[in-house]
Structures are given as C-alpha cells and as structure tokens.
Scaffold this motif. Sequence first.
Motif, PDB file in Angstrom:
ATOM      1  N   GLN A 107      23.379   2.290  -1.845  1.00  0.00           N
ATOM      2  CA  GLN A 107      22.790   2.990  -0.708  1.00  0.00           C
ATOM      3  C   GLN A 107      21.426   3.555  -1.067  1.00  0.00           C
ATOM      4  O   GLN A 107      21.270   4.216  -2.092  1.00  0.00           O
ATOM      5  CB  GLN A 107      23.699   4.118  -0.250  1.00  0.00           C
ATOM      6  CG  GLN A 107      24.670   3.638   0.822  1.00  0.00           C
ATOM      7  CD  GLN A 107      26.012   4.286   0.730  1.00  0.00           C
ATOM      8  OE1 GLN A 107      26.145   5.375   0.177  1.00  0.00           O
ATOM      9  NE2 GLN A 107      27.022   3.602   1.243  1.00  0.00           N
ATOM     10  N   THR A 108      20.476   3.265  -0.204  1.00  0.00           N
ATOM     11  CA  THR A 108      19.115   3.780  -0.392  1.00  0.00           C
ATOM     12  C   THR A 108      18.511   3.975   0.999  1.00  0.00           C
ATOM     13  O   THR A 108      19.076   3.492   1.979  1.00  0.00           O
ATOM     14  CB  THR A 108      18.216   2.780  -1.155  1.00  0.00           C
ATOM     15  OG1 THR A 108      17.923   1.664  -0.277  1.00  0.00           O
ATOM     16  CG2 THR A 108      18.844   2.262  -2.432  1.00  0.00           C
ATOM     17  N   PRO A 109      17.362   4.603   1.090  1.00  0.00           N
ATOM     18  CA  PRO A 109      16.647   4.575   2.352  1.00  0.00           C
ATOM     19  C   PRO A 109      16.275   3.124   2.689  1.00  0.00           C
ATOM     20  O   PRO A 109      16.495   2.214   1.880  1.00  0.00           O
ATOM     21  CB  PRO A 109      15.402   5.412   2.082  1.00  0.00           C
ATOM     22  CG  PRO A 109      15.728   6.228   0.873  1.00  0.00           C
ATOM     23  CD  PRO A 109      16.704   5.435   0.082  1.00  0.00           C
ATOM     24  N   SER A 110      15.682   2.932   3.815  1.00  0.00           N
ATOM     25  CA  SER A 110      15.305   1.612   4.319  1.00  0.00           C
ATOM     26  C   SER A 110      14.749   0.719   3.195  1.00  0.00           C
ATOM     27  O   SER A 110      13.813   1.082   2.484  1.00  0.00           O
ATOM     28  CB  SER A 110      14.259   1.832   5.417  1.00  0.00           C
ATOM     29  OG  SER A 110      13.610   0.637   5.660  1.00  0.00           O
ATOM     30  N   ILE A 111      15.359  -0.473   3.038  1.00  0.00           N
ATOM     31  CA  ILE A 111      15.092  -1.272   1.837  1.00  0.00           C
ATOM     32  C   ILE A 111      13.643  -1.767   1.750  1.00  0.00           C
ATOM     33  O   ILE A 111      13.065  -1.831   0.651  1.00  0.00           O
ATOM     34  CB  ILE A 111      16.109  -2.447   1.719  1.00  0.00           C
ATOM     35  CG1 ILE A 111      15.965  -3.189   0.372  1.00  0.00           C
ATOM     36  CG2 ILE A 111      16.005  -3.395   2.901  1.00  0.00           C
ATOM     37  CD1 ILE A 111      16.275  -2.363  -0.828  1.00  0.00           C
ATOM     38  N   ASP A 112      13.021  -2.039   2.891  1.00  0.00           N
ATOM     39  CA  ASP A 112      11.616  -2.488   2.826  1.00  0.00           C
ATOM     40  C   ASP A 112      10.719  -1.377   2.274  1.00  0.00           C
ATOM     41  O   ASP A 112       9.852  -1.603   1.434  1.00  0.00           O
ATOM     42  CB  ASP A 112      11.123  -2.989   4.199  1.00  0.00           C
ATOM     43  CG  ASP A 112      11.464  -2.033   5.332  1.00  0.00           C
ATOM     44  OD1 ASP A 112      12.103  -0.986   5.070  1.00  0.00           O
ATOM     45  OD2 ASP A 112      11.076  -2.323   6.483  1.00  0.00           O
ATOM     46  N   ALA A 113      10.997  -0.138   2.740  1.00  0.00           N
ATOM     47  CA  ALA A 113      10.193   0.991   2.255  1.00  0.00           C
ATOM     48  C   ALA A 113      10.446   1.218   0.765  1.00  0.00           C
ATOM     49  O   ALA A 113       9.512   1.517   0.004  1.00  0.00           O
ATOM     50  CB  ALA A 113      10.537   2.247   3.044  1.00  0.00           C
ATOM     51  N   VAL A 114      11.689   1.050   0.352  1.00  0.00           N
ATOM     52  CA  VAL A 114      12.010   1.284  -1.062  1.00  0.00           C
ATOM     53  C   VAL A 114      11.343   0.220  -1.937  1.00  0.00           C
ATOM     54  O   VAL A 114      10.704   0.536  -2.941  1.00  0.00           O
ATOM     55  CB  VAL A 114      13.544   1.283  -1.275  1.00  0.00           C
ATOM     56  CG1 VAL A 114      13.878   1.324  -2.766  1.00  0.00           C
ATOM     57  CG2 VAL A 114      14.183   2.466  -0.565  1.00  0.00           C
ATOM     58  N   LEU A 115      11.465  -1.042  -1.522  1.00  0.00           N
ATOM     59  CA  LEU A 115      10.878  -2.116  -2.345  1.00  0.00           C
ATOM     60  C   LEU A 115       9.364  -1.936  -2.486  1.00  0.00           C
ATOM     61  O   LEU A 115       8.799  -2.204  -3.553  1.00  0.00           O
ATOM     62  CB  LEU A 115      11.189  -3.486  -1.729  1.00  0.00           C
ATOM     63  CG  LEU A 115      12.665  -3.920  -1.784  1.00  0.00           C
ATOM     64  CD1 LEU A 115      12.811  -5.336  -1.203  1.00  0.00           C
ATOM     65  CD2 LEU A 115      13.215  -3.882  -3.205  1.00  0.00           C
ATOM     66  N   ALA A 116       8.738  -1.462  -1.409  1.00  0.00           N
ATOM     67  CA  ALA A 116       7.277  -1.308  -1.443  1.00  0.00           C
ATOM     68  C   ALA A 116       6.824  -0.307  -2.505  1.00  0.00           C
ATOM     69  O   ALA A 116       5.672  -0.328  -2.937  1.00  0.00           O
ATOM     70  CB  ALA A 116       6.760  -0.897  -0.057  1.00  0.00           C
ATOM     71  N   LEU A 117       7.755   0.592  -2.909  1.00  0.00           N
ATOM     72  CA  LEU A 117       7.384   1.578  -3.926  1.00  0.00           C
ATOM     73  C   LEU A 117       7.311   0.951  -5.318  1.00  0.00           C
ATOM     74  O   LEU A 117       6.622   1.438  -6.199  1.00  0.00           O
ATOM     75  CB  LEU A 117       8.416   2.707  -3.980  1.00  0.00           C
ATOM     76  CG  LEU A 117       8.538   3.600  -2.748  1.00  0.00           C
ATOM     77  CD1 LEU A 117       9.738   4.510  -2.904  1.00  0.00           C
ATOM     78  CD2 LEU A 117       7.262   4.415  -2.568  1.00  0.00           C
ATOM     79  N   PHE A 118       8.089  -0.115  -5.494  1.00  0.00           N
ATOM     80  CA  PHE A 118       8.143  -0.765  -6.805  1.00  0.00           C
ATOM     81  C   PHE A 118       6.891  -1.594  -7.058  1.00  0.00           C
ATOM     82  O   PHE A 118       6.176  -1.958  -6.124  1.00  0.00           O
ATOM     83  CB  PHE A 118       9.337  -1.730  -6.853  1.00  0.00           C
ATOM     84  CG  PHE A 118      10.663  -1.065  -7.080  1.00  0.00           C
ATOM     85  CD1 PHE A 118      11.203  -1.001  -8.361  1.00  0.00           C
ATOM     86  CD2 PHE A 118      11.369  -0.518  -6.023  1.00  0.00           C
ATOM     87  CE1 PHE A 118      12.440  -0.404  -8.579  1.00  0.00           C
ATOM     88  CE2 PHE A 118      12.598   0.083  -6.238  1.00  0.00           C
ATOM     89  CZ  PHE A 118      13.139   0.142  -7.503  1.00  0.00           C
ATOM     90  N   GLU A 119       6.695  -1.916  -8.318  1.00  0.00           N
ATOM     91  CA  GLU A 119       5.716  -2.955  -8.613  1.00  0.00           C
ATOM     92  C   GLU A 119       6.389  -4.289  -8.309  1.00  0.00           C
ATOM     93  O   GLU A 119       7.577  -4.463  -8.607  1.00  0.00           O
ATOM     94  CB  GLU A 119       5.323  -2.892 -10.078  1.00  0.00           C
ATOM     95  CG  GLU A 119       4.296  -1.814 -10.316  1.00  0.00           C
ATOM     96  CD  GLU A 119       3.908  -1.697 -11.771  1.00  0.00           C
ATOM     97  OE1 GLU A 119       4.339  -2.561 -12.578  1.00  0.00           O
ATOM     98  OE2 GLU A 119       3.181  -0.749 -12.083  1.00  0.00           O
TER      99      GLU A 119
END
Length: 480
Positions: free
Chosen positions: A457-469
């Motif tokens: 479980q995480t916040p919205s996955i697109d927003a989370v992925l965007a934080l990563f390199e």
Amino acid sequence: MTVRTRIAPSPTGFLHLGTARTALYSWAYARHHGGQFVLRIEDTDVARSTQESVDQIIASMRWLGLDCDEGPIHQMERLARYHEVAEQLIAAGHAYRCWCTPEELDAMREAQRARGEKTRYDGRWRPEPGKVLPPAPAGVKPVVRFRNPPDGEVTWNDLVKGPITISNREIDDLIILRHPPEDATADLPEAARTLGVPTYNFAVVVDDWDMRITHVFRGDEHVNNTPWQINIFRAIAGHAAALPQYGHLPIILGDDGLKLSKRRGAVSVTAYEDAGYLPEAMLNYLARLGWSHGDEELFTREQMVAWFDGAHLARSPAQWDPAKLAWVNAHYLKLAGDTRLAGLVARHLQVRGIDAGEPARLGAACALFKDRCSTAVELADWISMLFVPVAPAPADLAAHVPDAIAPALRSLRERLAEVAWDKAAIAQALKDTLAEHRLKMPQLAPAVRVLVCGRAQTPSIDAVLALFERRAVLERLQHI
Ligand code: GLU
C-alpha cells in the motif's frame, strides 16, 4: 507589578518532560502578562551537574521555542552572594553555625528512631536566650543552619492546589550552607571551598528574591520545601515583602499509571526530538497535560499565550498518552511546510547513513507521504525506499506478484524506460500497459508497489514512482 517567572533546572541530565511542562507554563504565564521569563541553572549539586547537561537543557528550551529574557544564570557563579546573605542571616539571628559531624548526626537520628520519634535536627547548636553552647570543636568546618521559627504555621494559597498550611513544628532547622568535603573539592571553584555551597532551599530563595520572581511554578515534589522557603524568604526580605506566588504542578504519570520515569521509557525532550516529534506538537501536548482551555485540544503557541492566565490548572496527575501525542504530532506534520520537513527528514536519513541528495525531491516526497505519518521518523521510513533497496516480504510477493503478472510488468518496464520521467507520463505508461494486457489497475499496481516500494500500500502509484530515479524503478521491476 511586572510578572517574572523562572525555570530552574538542575543540570544533572536531559531536560525532563515534567520540567519542560513547568518551563512552558512559566514561560506562557510571563508572556500572557507581558512579563519576563528567567532561566536559572541550579548547579550546586557539584557531584552530579555537568556542562553537557546545561548545553542539552539550553538546546531543548531553544528547540521548544521557550525564549528567556534573562539567563542562563548559574548558581555556582553566585556563591559570594549566598555567603553574604548567610552572614546577614547569622548576624540577624536567623541562622547559626552548627559543628555537628556527620557521625554525630547519624547517632542523633539513630537515637530518635530508637525512641520511635521523627528524625530531625535536635537544635543542639541553635542559640537560645540563656543557653550556653559548647565550644566550637577544632578541625570541624561548620555548616550554617536556618533558625526556623519554632511555632506558628506557614500558609500560602497555592496557584494549583489552593490553600496549604504547614505547622512550623513539622520542620526543623535545615542546613543552608555547607563546605564540600575535602575529597570532593578538586574540581571545584576556589569560592566553593572558601565560601561554601548553598543548599537548594537557600539558593532558590536568595535567587527568587534577587531576581524579583513573582510566580513560581514547579513540580509537586517541592510542596514540602515551600514552608522552609517562605520562612527563609521572610527572614531575608522582611515580612512586608511580597512573597512569590507558588504553584505546584501534579506529577506526570506514565501510560502504566506509574510516575513517568527513565526506567520505563523516554522522558527527555531530546528523545522526542530524536523520535521525530515537532516542537509545536510537543508544546501543544505538554500544555494540555495539566491545563485546559475549554475543549480545545489543538492550539497554537500564540493562542496558548493568550489563554494561559494561571486558571484551569489540573490538581490531579496527568497521564502521558503516547497515542494522543502521536495524533497531535500527525496534525502538525500535515501543517508543516514541505521544505521544513525535507530538512528534518534529511537529518533523520543522515542518521541512517543515507544521503538524501536534492532537497526539492525530498520536499515532494514529504508532501506525498506526510498525511500517512505521525512522526518525521515514520516519514523518513517511507522516504528511505527512494534511496536504499527494499526487501519485499515473501508473503507480499506471493499475494501480489503472481507469475501471471510478469508479462505486464515486463511491458510496463519497457514503457517506463522510454517515457519522460514525470507523473503524467508514468500514469500514461501504466494505462497503456493495462490496455495492452487487458488488466485492471488493482491487478497491476500492488505488484509494482511490492517490487518497487517493498509494501503493498502506497499513495497513488504514478506519483510515488515519479519520486524515484528512473534507474531504481527499472532495476526493481526486473526482479520478477
Ligand atoms: N532545581 C529544582 C528542580 O529542578 C528547581 C525547583 C524550583 O523550581 O524551585 O527541581
């Protein structure tokens, strides 16, 4: 009259939560009345006081934003003054020298116990009209004792507890000044050896008088000291002088109902700072722990100052409630600016050996995760996944990453290798993958979450992925 309050910690450890609450009430009371707040360091317990503790206390006060108008004033720098006042009291017949050795005092107490009496100083060196005192023994350094009034009673109207009366018969002639033992003098300033060191009850009164303290808030444990202090105060300042008003705050109980103590959990302000609590949350929580303003649970420091007039202080002990503190902290975490949180999280990550790199990225991560967290440490727990590899639990892998999802994950990975690295483009890549494999988001997103974030479980996955390199995401998606 200008309201003047003080906090007078003994530097024998960190700033205790109870002392922090007393400091807060003293500070708020002074600020409410446009008065002054003094920080006094009661360092006369020379065996236990340390500079490190002084530094910690000052740092914690600063962290909490309890700014003082005077101080820190160190008692050990005022030895000449205590000596002077002790001499004045002796000259005026309010104090006297006592040559009892520790062995004699022990024997005195032993005999009293054997007779079933309360142990107390028996007044053998106390001058009385017509009494002949023994000659001063050679080789013994005398202490100075306060000549407590033998009769009558001491009464004060406690700001918290209401009227309190204690009979003078209950209290004996306490030591106000003593010379430290020879073997303890190595590190002491010369003045301590020559002038002696005051005891707490004496130094506190000289200071409260000299510093024109009008209101004393302090812990319950000092109620029994107050009659001595009032008597000493009157002996120094005269009966016409206005006494400070005393308010004794009930102790704080741990969540187990016992006195909050180091043995059973964190009791220092520093520990809460390290655990990721915000100073405004600590202040708000500590304020409510023994004081109320209607039903208000959440309030700013300005509101507290506006409301804190010394009324509505609780008479019964407050109970430390970690869950409520976490709730208060979560509230302030949500209100906190992302740049500020980024700075805090960077420090917590650094403690774990993680260099968080650019602050903007960290700020965006704080914005996304702070609603789910109670402390900055929890926030750092979330954000650390951006920097260190995650280890998904086998149960999560089994539940959320079935073999059947592997083709979809592979094509997602291919898309993600190409797209512009932002939330919108990542969302499109996810959508296109779902369409291609005739899947729904709840079939794909948990798998991505488990592999990339290590949790389902995480916040919205697109927003989370965007934080990563991008590199990290591609690498983690490969492990299937
Ligand atoms: N040094 C004392 C303490 O830390 C101060 C008590 C008082 O405020 O008078 O308990």
